[in-house]
Design a protein around this motif. Structure first.
Motif, mmCIF file in Angstrom:
data_model
loop_
_atom_site.group_PDB
_atom_site.id
_atom_site.type_symbol
_atom_site.label_atom_id
_atom_site.label_comp_id
_atom_site.label_asym_id
_atom_site.label_seq_id
_atom_site.Cartn_x
_atom_site.Cartn_y
_atom_site.Cartn_z
ATOM 1 N N LEU A 1 0.836 -1.207 0.000
ATOM 2 C CA LEU A 1 0.000 0.000 0.000
ATOM 3 C C LEU A 1 0.868 1.253 0.000
ATOM 4 C CD1 LEU A 1 -2.915 1.077 0.153
ATOM 5 C CD2 LEU A 1 -2.690 1.034 2.635
ATOM 6 N N GLU B 1 0.869 3.943 -3.106
ATOM 7 C CA GLU B 1 0.506 5.346 -2.891
ATOM 8 C C GLU B 1 1.677 6.278 -3.114
ATOM 9 O OE1 GLU B 1 -1.318 5.575 0.942
ATOM 10 O OE2 GLU B 1 -3.064 4.425 0.300
ATOM 11 N N THR C 1 0.539 7.963 -10.429
ATOM 12 C CA THR C 1 -0.407 7.109 -11.139
ATOM 13 C C THR C 1 -0.520 7.512 -12.595
ATOM 14 O OG1 THR C 1 -2.194 8.552 -10.434
ATOM 15 C CG2 THR C 1 -1.776 6.612 -9.095
#
Length: 165
Positions: free
Chosen positions: A143, A147, A151
């Motif tokens: 995770l 993050e 993206t």
């Protein structure tokens, strides 16, 4: 407000000022009976509701103490820890609630700690969220990595061209 000199209950406010970046109000008062002046400070209390049901005042020192263990051996200064505790207190006060469940204090710590040091964040989260297996750690690390990456963006390259004449 009771006069500290004559114990009379009647006093009037002569002057009010905010202090500690608005976290408290300083009031200058004058007693209606004896005429003497005194100063009071008003702060909004922030109470933490423990799992046992007991209430205790919020303590930045307790936040720093708990986070310091997770930061052991990491490049995190005492000033960093004090700033983190301030951010946690600010976030809790921003909820507008006078009583905060202890669980929410831990949640309020996670965000600023992650920004400060990801290893310390993992240490704290592993205890706070009761990680039982390596899978729990791997999921949290995945995770963090997901993050942390931009993206859908391709790396940009710049070319330098020079015109020589």
């Amino acid at each position: 407000m009771r006069c500290p000199f004559c114990r009379e209950d009647d006093s009037r406010v002569v002057d009010s000022r905010t202090v500690d970046d608005g976290a408290a109000i300083r009031r200058r008062r004058e007693c209606a009976a004896c005429g003497r002046r005194f100063t009071t400070a008003e702060t909004a209390s922030l109470l933490i509701a423990k799992r046992s049901g007991a209430l205790e005042p919020f303590s930045r020192a307790k936040v720093v103490s708990g986070v310091r263990k997770a930061c052991q051996g990491r490049p995190v200064s005492e000033d960093d820890l004090a700033l983190l505790a301030q951010k946690v207190e600010d976030a809790l006060r921003a909820t507008g609630t006078a009583e905060i469940p202890a669980m929410e204090v831990g949640l309020a710590i996670l965000g600023p700690l992650r920004e400060l040091d990801e290893v310390a964040y993992l240490r704290f989260a592993s205890v706070y969220r009761s990680f039982d297996t390596l899978d729990d750690f791997e999921a949290e690390i995945a995770l963090l990595r997901a993050e942390g990456e931009p993206t859908g963006q391709e790396p940009t390259t710049t070319s330098h061209s020079s015109n020589r004449s």
